[in-house]
Design an enzyme around this catalytic site. Sequence first.
Site, mmCIF file in Angstrom:
data_model
loop_
_atom_site.group_PDB
_atom_site.id
_atom_site.type_symbol
_atom_site.label_atom_id
_atom_site.label_comp_id
_atom_site.label_asym_id
_atom_site.label_seq_id
_atom_site.Cartn_x
_atom_site.Cartn_y
_atom_site.Cartn_z
ATOM 1 C CG PHE A 160 -1.724 -1.234 1.437
ATOM 2 C CD1 PHE A 160 -2.500 -1.779 0.418
ATOM 3 C CD2 PHE A 160 -1.679 -1.896 2.646
ATOM 4 C CE1 PHE A 160 -3.228 -2.940 0.617
ATOM 5 C CE2 PHE A 160 -2.392 -3.062 2.863
ATOM 6 C CZ PHE A 160 -3.173 -3.589 1.839
ATOM 7 C CG ASN B 136 3.927 11.068 16.974
ATOM 8 O OD1 ASN B 136 2.998 10.291 17.162
ATOM 9 N ND2 ASN B 136 5.040 11.031 17.678
ATOM 10 N N GLY B 137 3.540 13.374 13.075
ATOM 11 C CA GLY B 137 3.250 14.478 12.165
ATOM 12 C C GLY B 137 2.328 14.064 11.048
ATOM 13 N N GLY B 138 2.500 12.830 10.551
ATOM 14 C CA GLY B 138 1.640 12.333 9.486
ATOM 15 C C GLY B 138 0.183 12.288 9.907
ATOM 16 C CD GLN C 197 -28.981 10.064 3.089
ATOM 17 O OE1 GLN C 197 -28.073 9.362 2.648
ATOM 18 N NE2 GLN C 197 -30.254 9.676 3.082
ATOM 19 C CD GLU D 17 0.280 8.809 7.634
ATOM 20 O OE1 GLU D 17 1.106 8.073 8.198
ATOM 21 O OE2 GLU D 17 0.603 9.620 6.760
#
Length: 420
Positions: free
Chosen positions: A195, A278-280, A375, A402
């Site tokens: 991925f 953490n930043g991601g 919707q 993440e």
Amino acid sequence: MAAVGPLSRLFRLSSSICRRNQRLLPSRSSLSRGIATCVDPAHGLTEEQREFQKVAFDFAANEMAPHMAEWDQKEIFPVETMRKAAQLGFGGIYVQPDVGGSGLSRLDTSVIFEALSTGCVSTTAYISIHNMCAWMIDTFGNNEQREKFCPDLCSMEKFASYCLTEPGSGSDAASLLTSAQRKGDHYILNGSKAFISGGGDTDVYVVICRTGGKGPKGISCVVVEKGTPGLNFGKKEKKVGWNSQPTRAVIFEDCAVPVSNRLGAEGQGFNIAMKGLNGGRINIASCSLGAAHACVQLARDHLLVRKQFGETLSNNQFLQFKLAEMATKLVASRLLVREAATALQESRSDAVSLCSMAKLFATDECFNICNQALQMFGGYGYLKDYAVQQFVRDIRVHQILEGTNEVMRMIISRNLLTES
């Protein structure tokens, strides 16, 4: 392409661009009214932050939104558009200026990614991953590595991919199996990553691999360059969303990587990976904010013009209340994401938990906002002529990557139960 200098200088040069077009939504939505004050994303920002937010919104409206549907349907990786974004400093937003970065804060970065995502979530999400990779090299690399890789990444002359997840180790990242055995001045990599955003189309791969024994202490981080013998790729995956960025398996078969491409010391890789994530998590939550912000506006304007039973939907109290809930969840998500970004920038003790909370809350609630907007559009919302369905498809994966939102709950609860 020359490296981009500090972003603040570019914002001043670009202020005239901002004034020409301050639309916050995809141009094909044909919206003419401005954003309601209560959900204005500029609230609480400094004057400089407002300026580069305008630049990002303008870029999203002019360079991304008109092509968002085509990139999705034809699965186009918009390289030239991203290089235009890099000219505004968006290729290395929180990378240091001495290697071509913009040197901005995590909060600044969140503001930029939220704005860009109103034009195309998928493309912005890739840009956020690219930024994370550039930051990892900038932060954990030595001067030679920083000078070798960062300028081309900040200008987006070259693109980066982050390689952590494997076919057999997703949430349990410490169990990864891709091995890197040292032979002389090279590591020989064997294994595969799954991925991987940009896989096969990008130039630099930040790879988390095992150089030692079991567990996190046996993990290191190396940079693998495209064209290295033994670096191969799987088929391009067919995805529900995120179609403007290719996704492939990255496969290593006796892939020889110089030891000089290792970031940090042996055994430091797991720590590097987690700090990057953490930043991601802030970045991807910010991308969800942009999608939700766009969908609140799309839904509001649809309610104002769509008629049923002889009056516009905006007169239906049930839908009024739903719109109010959407707006409230958007603002709450934004405040939490920005608080987490500030905590991470300041290296506060609560930063990891707040990043997890922000990722969990914002990606869940923003998906619900976009889904509710669809919707409200009724059958029209399910047509690809309308942007709302693409926002729904593109941000669904944010609850998975993440670190899944189930893992976010584990991190938060662990912090609550172990603190004295």
